[in-house]
Design an enzyme around this catalytic site. Structure first.
Site, short mmCIF file in Angstrom:
data_model
loop_
_atom_site.label_atom_id
_atom_site.label_comp_id
_atom_site.label_asym_id
_atom_site.label_seq_id
_atom_site.Cartn_x
_atom_site.Cartn_y
_atom_site.Cartn_z
N SER A 56 1.35 30.72 50.25
CA SER A 56 0.82 31.42 51.43
C SER A 56 -0.18 32.53 51.11
O SER A 56 -0.80 33.09 52.02
CB SER A 56 1.96 32.00 52.26
OG SER A 56 2.60 30.98 53.00
N LYS A 59 -3.56 32.12 52.59
CA LYS A 59 -3.88 32.55 53.95
C LYS A 59 -4.86 33.74 53.96
O LYS A 59 -5.49 34.00 54.99
CB LYS A 59 -2.61 32.90 54.72
CG LYS A 59 -1.70 31.70 54.99
CD LYS A 59 -0.46 32.11 55.77
CE LYS A 59 0.36 30.92 56.24
NZ LYS A 59 1.20 30.34 55.20
N SER A 121 3.19 35.07 58.62
CA SER A 121 2.77 34.00 57.72
C SER A 121 2.81 32.64 58.40
O SER A 121 3.15 31.63 57.78
CB SER A 121 3.64 33.99 56.45
OG SER A 121 3.03 33.22 55.43
N LYS A 223 -0.16 39.99 50.91
CA LYS A 223 0.44 38.72 51.30
C LYS A 223 1.33 38.15 50.21
O LYS A 223 0.97 38.15 49.03
CB LYS A 223 -0.68 37.71 51.60
CG LYS A 223 -0.21 36.47 52.31
CD LYS A 223 0.06 36.73 53.77
CE LYS A 223 0.79 35.57 54.42
NZ LYS A 223 2.19 35.43 53.97
#
Length: 383
Positions: A56, A59, A121, A223
């Site tokens: 993730s 992202k 997320s 993140k």
């Protein structure tokens, strides 16, 4: 004839290459980087150029493109994007991944999708953004790759908007650190979202997954990520005083290990390094004679502030010297390069900074030049 002049200056400086310092730290992460935000210096690296599955953390690239569209005025925070069946099915709760819990056909404001991606997320939020910006997730992936090349990412290739496993979806921790730096620098009006600890949408409250937000003073983003292939990963930022460090780690075995390793690396970086301003914009470094000039000399100055990241234990081992040809031939214009400032560590040159003229020096007229030549012929060059 010109003479090469070298003007030595004692200075305590440090530069982009801090590889020797990195050997003093060990991490369980398979890939890692620690970077100073202001100077871009790498304080620690481990397999930092290897292309890895980012989970993730990928992202961040989706967020970068989305925020760029906002900044360029192509979309607004109040625009509403429609949730497709693909976004619901591939990124929803049934997929088993992180989700914003969007519903098929739902119209969602861009402002909420930003929070859904960053805080929750949400894979469904990413796919919704991709389809509404580019028409399909595949076309959006092409846009991600185009943008990555444009901003200078060296080891990145995207095939989706989410970071869900794919053998060709890869990026290096170095590129993730550079991407994080760009997000912080280019979108300060949105960056606060990264440190928000929770977000509620469709009646469901979810907390931010970044462990540093809860355990490490000054943490304000960015993140986390996790898949079986990638392990536990994190791209993080911490601010203390007027300094910010950015780190990326991947390949850790558990959420606990990720929290411990990221906190340890950040603590080591702040303890061992510091930023120093050693030269200021327009600081005079030399006075260079001018041949055929209305003024006998011109001031050579540093064109910008020189701020460097230093390892505290070695800061006094750096030196600087101004190197220039003399005399400079008129005319000289303000801002012209008239020399270089060499930064050395032992016998090695580790940085070069141009020296520029602080002021204009016009050329004297023909008769004055004749007198100057006559004087040189009779008396020689002035010492």
């Amino acid at each position: 004839m010109t003479l090469k002049n070298i003007f030595a200056l004692a200075a305590g400086l440090s530069f982009l290459s801090l590889a020797a310092a990195a050997n003093a730290f060990e991490t369980k992460a398979k890939n890692a980087i620690l970077m100073d935000y202001e100077t871009g210096a790498y304080l620690f690296t481990k397999n930092h150029e290897e292309m890895i599955p980012p989970a993730s953390m990928s992202k961040l690239m989706t967020v970068y493109v989305l925020l760029s569209k906002l900044k360029e005025g192509e979309i607004s925070l109040e625009d509403k994007f429609t949730v497709s069946e693909k976004a619901w099915r591939k990124g929803g709760a049934a997929s088993g991944g992180s989700t914003m819990f969007l519903k098929i056909g739902q119209e969602v404001k861009v402002e909420d999708l930003i929070k859904g991606i960053i805080i929750q997320s949400g894979n469904d939020a990413c796919i919704t953004v991709a389809e509404n910006i580019a028409g399909s997730e595949e076309e959006f992936a092409a846009l991600l790759n185009e943008t990555a090349e444009k901003i200078g990412l060296k080891n990145a290739h995207f095939v989706n908007a989410t970071g869900l496993p794919h053998p060709e979806h890869r990026i290096s921790v170095e590129d993730l650190a550079q991407l994080a730096r760009r997000i912080i620098k280019e979108f300060p009006e949105f960056y606060h979202v990264f440190k928000e600890k929770e977000f509620t949408f469709n009646g469901i409250k979810q907390g931010n997954r970044n462990p540093l937000l809860y355990s490490l003073k000054g943490s304000d983003g960015l993140k986390t990520g996790h898949t079986d292939e990638a392990g536990f990963c994190l791209t993080g930022s911490v601010v203390r005083g007027d300094r910010r460090l950015i780190e990326v780690v991947s390949g850790l075995s558990s959420n606990k290990e990720r929290a411990e390793e990221t906190e340890s690396l950040m603590t080591w970086g702040f303890a061992g390094f510091e930023n120093y301003k050693f030269f200021t914009e327009n600081q005079i470094m030399a006075e260079i004679p001018v041949w055929y000039g209305t003024s006998p000399s011109v001031h050579a100055v540093v064109p910008h502030n020189v701020v460097k990241t230093v390892k505290k234990s070695t800061k006094n081992k750096y030196k600087a010297k101004a190197v220039y040809d003399t005399p400079v031939k008129a005319p000289v214009f303000k801002g012209d390069k008239v020399g270089e400032l060499f930064i050395t560590y032992g016998d090695n040159t580790v940085d070069k900074i141009p020296l520029v003229a602080k002021e204009d020096v016009a050329k004297i007229g023909a008769f004055s030049r004749f007198l100057a030549n006559l004087k040189y012929f009779v008396f020689g060059a002035e010492k």
